[in-house]
Each structure stands twice: as C-alpha cells, then as structure tokens.
Design a protein around this motif. Structure first.
Motif: not given
Length: 241
Positions: A163-164, A170-171, A180-193
């Motif tokens: 949680t910490k 996130e901030n 993942e090794p194949d490039g699949t995104i599992t987490f992203v905190n924010r996007t510029f667009s």
C-alpha cells in the motif's frame, strides 16, 4: 385390537431395521472416535506442532492441555486444568459459543479462524479444529489450534508495504509503468495525454512508441531480461510521453 396387515408389518419391520442400522452407525462412529483419541493419547498430543486440549462438552472445562498450549498462552498447567477458556480470558464468550455451535452441529469443526488472548493480554491468531470424542466413559472436546500469528503478521506487513509503495508510485511526478517480459503493461501511474491508466493496462508497450523507436525498446527489454542491468533510453511515446 386389529392385527397389522402384511404390508403394514413389512413397512414397520423395514423402519425398525433402518433404525437399527442407524444406531449401529452411531455406535461405530463413537467407537472410532474413542480409538482415535486413545491413539492420540499422548504421543501426538504432546506434539509441538499445535495447541491441543481436551475439555468437557458440557462446560468446556479443561481436562488436559499439551505443553505448546501452555507455552504459547503463558499459563501454568495448574492454572488451566478445571477452568474454562472464558474464565481464563482466552476466548470471548461470543466466539466460544460460535465454536461450540459449529462443533455441535456437525460433530466436528475444521480450520475455523480464531483469535485467542494470552495470559499477558497479547492476541494470537490461529485455525481451530475440533472433534467430539469419547475418552473412556467421558465425552470430551478434542481441540487443535494451529498458530498462524506469524503468517498473519507477515501478510499484514506485506499489505502495508504494498500500500505504501503503491501510494508513492501513484503520486510520483513522472510516468512509471510495469510490464511483462512480452511488453504487456501491468501497471501505469499516469499518462501524459490524459488517457486513463485503466485504458493503458493490458496493452503492449510497443503500441505506444513510434515504429522507429520499437527496436530500441526491444533492445532495452532484452538487455534487462538477460543481464538484469538498468537501461536508460530517451524516446517519444504516443500515450505515455
């Protein structure tokens, strides 16, 4: 007095036979439990793997406990024998009643989460199992509590840590992603667009970089996976930067 018909007589005999069979089953079950508790007595009972106790069914007064029970809860044997878990403050009345009802309903209980209090007031967590057994002429509870306190504390510490770090990620000021090794995104905190992270998770990293940069990103993935090195590249991405 009217004599029973042949059919009524057959029905009555069938019911009596079924009753005899049921009584025989109950007696066999009682004998099996008696044999099981006598087999436990006292080789496995003194096992240090779990807290074990024998207590009366009527009041739940302790008849015997093993050493690990005493060591874990901090009592002396003379303080426990003849007392109930309520009198010793080990269980709250409501929790003990719930456990007794669970055993009474089925004749046993298996791996019921329970919290017990030590003599010093500390709380211990465990999984409670019990059988109603006969030891000689006495009907008893045979109870086993597997102490899971260390596991529970480790799980809570891990959850707190996760949680910490999730809050930190996130901030964070920049874009942080995991894949993942194949490039699949599992987490992203924010996007510029302004695209929501939920729309990005599950897509491929290679979907968000222009064709001329995909070879660079592929090279970065391979170097990290093969050698575990930290790789830094500068590139332009469609969604994340």
């Amino acid at each position: 007095m009217a004599q029973p018909t042949d059919q009524a007589s057959k029905t009555l005999n069938a019911e009596l036979e079924a009753l005899r069979e049921r009584v025989a089953e109950l007696e066999a079950a009682a004998d099996e439990r008696e044999e099981r508790i006598e087999a436990i007595d006292w080789r496995a009972f003194e096992s240090r793997a779990a807290l074990m106790a024998l207590s009366t069914v009527e009041e739940g007064r302790f008849i015997e406990v093993n050493e690990v029970y005493l060591e874990t809860l901090g009592f002396r044997r003379e303080e426990v024998i003849g007392k109930t878990s309520i009198e010793l403050g080990i269980l709250e009345p409501g929790e003990r009643d719930a456990l007794r009802e669970a055993v009474a309903e089925k004749g046993f209980a298996r791996n019921v989460p329970v919290t017990v209090r030590t003599k010093g007031g500390d709380l211990r967590h465990g999984l409670f199992s019990a059988d109603i057994v006969r030891r000689g002429d006495q009907v008893c509870w045979f109870t086993v509590v597997v102490d899971t306190t260390a596991k529970k504390e480790a799980e809570e510490a891990l959850h707190e840590s996760e949680t910490k770090w999730l809050s930190i990620l996130e901030n964070a000021a920049g874009v942080i992603a995991a894949a993942e090794p194949d490039g699949t995104i599992t987490f992203v905190n924010r996007t510029f667009s302004g695209t929501s992270p939920e729309r990005v998770v599950g897509t491929s990293v290679f979907d968000h970089v222009p064709p001329q940069s995909r070879g660079t990103v592929q090279d970065a993935f391979e170097r990290v996976l093969e050698g575990g090195e930290t790789v830094t590249y500068e590139l332009t991405a469609d969604v994340m930067g």
